[in-house]
Design a protein around this motif. Sequence first.
Motif, PDB file in Angstrom:
ATOM      1  N   ARG A 156     -11.057   7.555  31.868  1.00 21.39           N
ATOM      2  CA  ARG A 156     -11.351   8.824  31.206  1.00 21.39           C
ATOM      3  C   ARG A 156     -12.839   8.907  30.906  1.00 21.39           C
ATOM      4  O   ARG A 156     -13.456   7.935  30.464  1.00 21.39           O
ATOM      5  CB  ARG A 156     -10.580   8.933  29.891  1.00 21.39           C
ATOM      6  CG  ARG A 156      -9.072   8.995  30.039  1.00 21.39           C
ATOM      7  CD  ARG A 156      -8.580  10.386  30.328  1.00 21.39           C
ATOM      8  NE  ARG A 156      -8.825  11.306  29.218  1.00 21.39           N
ATOM      9  CZ  ARG A 156      -8.511  12.610  29.250  1.00 21.39           C
ATOM     10  NH1 ARG A 156      -7.955  13.127  30.322  1.00 21.39           N
ATOM     11  NH2 ARG A 156      -8.750  13.379  28.210  1.00 21.39           N
ATOM     12  N   TRP A 157     -13.429  10.064  31.192  1.00 24.12           N
ATOM     13  CA  TRP A 157     -14.796  10.387  30.798  1.00 24.12           C
ATOM     14  C   TRP A 157     -14.707  11.568  29.835  1.00 24.12           C
ATOM     15  O   TRP A 157     -14.695  12.719  30.264  1.00 24.12           O
ATOM     16  CB  TRP A 157     -15.642  10.769  32.006  1.00 24.12           C
ATOM     17  CG  TRP A 157     -16.039   9.613  32.868  1.00 24.12           C
ATOM     18  CD1 TRP A 157     -15.564   8.345  32.833  1.00 24.12           C
ATOM     19  CD2 TRP A 157     -17.025   9.647  33.906  1.00 24.12           C
ATOM     20  NE1 TRP A 157     -16.171   7.567  33.780  1.00 24.12           N
ATOM     21  CE2 TRP A 157     -17.079   8.330  34.456  1.00 24.12           C
ATOM     22  CE3 TRP A 157     -17.863  10.621  34.433  1.00 24.12           C
ATOM     23  CZ2 TRP A 157     -17.940   7.990  35.498  1.00 24.12           C
ATOM     24  CZ3 TRP A 157     -18.718  10.285  35.475  1.00 24.12           C
ATOM     25  CH2 TRP A 157     -18.762   8.985  35.992  1.00 24.12           C
ATOM     26  N   GLY A 158     -14.586  11.287  28.554  1.00 20.82           N
ATOM     27  CA  GLY A 158     -14.417  12.371  27.599  1.00 20.82           C
ATOM     28  C   GLY A 158     -13.120  13.105  27.856  1.00 20.82           C
ATOM     29  O   GLY A 158     -12.026  12.532  27.779  1.00 20.82           O
ATOM     30  N   GLU A 159     -13.219  14.380  28.211  1.00 22.59           N
ATOM     31  CA  GLU A 159     -12.047  15.200  28.483  1.00 22.59           C
ATOM     32  C   GLU A 159     -11.612  15.138  29.941  1.00 22.59           C
ATOM     33  O   GLU A 159     -10.666  15.822  30.335  1.00 22.59           O
ATOM     34  CB  GLU A 159     -12.346  16.662  28.105  1.00 22.59           C
ATOM     35  CG  GLU A 159     -12.660  16.871  26.621  1.00 22.59           C
ATOM     36  CD  GLU A 159     -11.483  16.505  25.742  1.00 22.59           C
ATOM     37  OE1 GLU A 159     -10.341  16.835  26.126  1.00 22.59           O
ATOM     38  OE2 GLU A 159     -11.698  15.876  24.692  1.00 22.59           O
ATOM     39  N   TRP A 160     -12.301  14.338  30.743  1.00 26.11           N
ATOM     40  CA  TRP A 160     -12.040  14.299  32.174  1.00 26.11           C
ATOM     41  C   TRP A 160     -11.269  13.039  32.567  1.00 26.11           C
ATOM     42  O   TRP A 160     -11.598  11.946  32.110  1.00 26.11           O
ATOM     43  CB  TRP A 160     -13.350  14.323  32.957  1.00 26.11           C
ATOM     44  CG  TRP A 160     -14.154  15.573  32.776  1.00 26.11           C
ATOM     45  CD1 TRP A 160     -14.992  15.864  31.738  1.00 26.11           C
ATOM     46  CD2 TRP A 160     -14.199  16.705  33.644  1.00 26.11           C
ATOM     47  NE1 TRP A 160     -15.563  17.095  31.908  1.00 26.11           N
ATOM     48  CE2 TRP A 160     -15.081  17.640  33.075  1.00 26.11           C
ATOM     49  CE3 TRP A 160     -13.578  17.013  34.865  1.00 26.11           C
ATOM     50  CZ2 TRP A 160     -15.372  18.858  33.667  1.00 26.11           C
ATOM     51  CZ3 TRP A 160     -13.859  18.234  35.465  1.00 26.11           C
ATOM     52  CH2 TRP A 160     -14.742  19.137  34.870  1.00 26.11           C
ATOM     53  N   ASP A 161     -10.250  13.203  33.428  1.00 27.07           N
ATOM     54  CA  ASP A 161      -9.647  12.066  34.121  1.00 27.07           C
ATOM     55  C   ASP A 161     -10.551  11.712  35.291  1.00 27.07           C
ATOM     56  O   ASP A 161     -11.037  12.601  36.008  1.00 27.07           O
ATOM     57  CB  ASP A 161      -8.256  12.418  34.632  1.00 27.07           C
ATOM     58  CG  ASP A 161      -7.285  12.657  33.513  1.00 27.07           C
ATOM     59  OD1 ASP A 161      -7.331  11.914  32.512  1.00 27.07           O
ATOM     60  OD2 ASP A 161      -6.481  13.600  33.631  1.00 27.07           O
TER      61      ASP A 161
ATOM     62  N   ARG B 225      -9.999  17.934  35.189  1.00 29.59           N
ATOM     63  CA  ARG B 225      -9.801  18.410  33.817  1.00 29.59           C
ATOM     64  C   ARG B 225      -8.976  19.690  33.853  1.00 29.59           C
ATOM     65  O   ARG B 225      -9.393  20.694  34.444  1.00 29.59           O
ATOM     66  CB  ARG B 225     -11.141  18.674  33.128  1.00 29.59           C
ATOM     67  CG  ARG B 225     -10.997  19.181  31.696  1.00 29.59           C
ATOM     68  CD  ARG B 225     -12.335  19.358  31.036  1.00 29.59           C
ATOM     69  NE  ARG B 225     -12.197  19.884  29.676  1.00 29.59           N
ATOM     70  CZ  ARG B 225     -13.217  20.133  28.854  1.00 29.59           C
ATOM     71  NH1 ARG B 225     -14.468  19.871  29.251  1.00 29.59           N
ATOM     72  NH2 ARG B 225     -13.001  20.615  27.647  1.00 29.59           N
ATOM     73  N   ASP B 226      -7.816  19.612  33.246  1.00 30.96           N
ATOM     74  CA  ASP B 226      -6.912  20.765  33.210  1.00 30.96           C
ATOM     75  C   ASP B 226      -6.668  21.294  34.625  1.00 30.96           C
ATOM     76  O   ASP B 226      -6.046  20.638  35.420  1.00 30.96           O
ATOM     77  CB  ASP B 226      -7.472  21.855  32.294  1.00 30.96           C
ATOM     78  CG  ASP B 226      -7.599  21.390  30.846  1.00 30.96           C
ATOM     79  OD1 ASP B 226      -6.775  20.559  30.427  1.00 30.96           O
ATOM     80  OD2 ASP B 226      -8.550  21.822  30.161  1.00 30.96           O
TER      81      ASP B 226
END
Length: 371
Positions: free
Chosen positions: A176-181, A224-225
Amino acid sequence: MIRRNFGVIRAIVFLMTVLLSTTGHAETVSFSGFMSLVGGQVLSGGGTSSYAGVDCPCFVADWTNMGVYNKSFSVRPESRVGMRMNAKLSDTLSAVVQVDARATQGSSGATLEWAYLSYVPADDWVVQLGRKRLPIYYYSDFQDVGFAYPWVRPPQDLYGWEVNNFNAVTVARTGRWGEWDSRASVFYGRENSSSNLYAGLDYPGESVDVTWRNILGADLELTRDWFNLRMVYIQSKIDMKSNVSGPLVEGGVQHIYGLSANANYDNWLVRSELSYFDRWKDMGYKSKAGMLGVGYHVGDYTPMVTYSRFMDANSYGDPNWENDSLMLSVRYDLNATSAIKVQYDKFRELSLPGSTSGNADVLSASYDRVF
């Protein structure tokens, strides 16, 4: 071809045999597969081709395997079937083997697409050794699985080069990078291709062997999303040798860059990708290609409009090669494992008339299934 990579196959099979004999048996073995029955023909077109064995008006749907349509309806250029075996050898070790068969004219039958071992040394890390798909494009890993994408085929202006696979070691990590897979990998390997179909197009009556050596690359994928972004860089040295003309390229250096951005937002889907091949220093040319597609889900239907373009430049005085395509496609999902697609391609040769295949209007359809 299987015979082209016999040494790698033998090594992988030997290693798997040793591991199986050591552990006693595989904990689990599973099988899966896919198939695509694809038919099409050129409705109209013009021009002749300088390529050996290509009868025009025509449309090259698969450059790597030379799947070519002409004005007679055919299911041979792109129809294919594949089987995969996944074996879990232990909690940290597994193996994958995949064999594909194609109907393409001139195909030698079954080809080994995947044969690798995966080792998980720690959470989120994996090391893979063996034969894999070279990850040049976003759809490289599952380009043969027609059910995995919205078109009959990924845009042929962008997809297709001398080499699809390679024998390599890959180290990958998810996280994970913050909100990112995220998923990142680095890889190093080599590929030998005897009587390469793509490289032999410019040498009628000759057999051309291609070697990509010291293949070194890395890719990064972020999700992300509803949005996905992927970047890749690959470099290697290239050797080409003709059975008639002798050495064509010795130690040529190439650099490959790729970028894709994809979105699935509500009922909308967007697919975009760019690639850049730089062989200018030692081979005297470079090429770039891109595509943009927009679709909309209406129940089980997904109509889509896609535009793609290819351009190259060279240092030896020949006119540049440039072409583009407008694709109108509709996918209908029969169920969770199968789909029917219909596609119309309007291919235009924008420069160097008569040197490739000329303009072509193409209608094709496919039945794709996974099992």
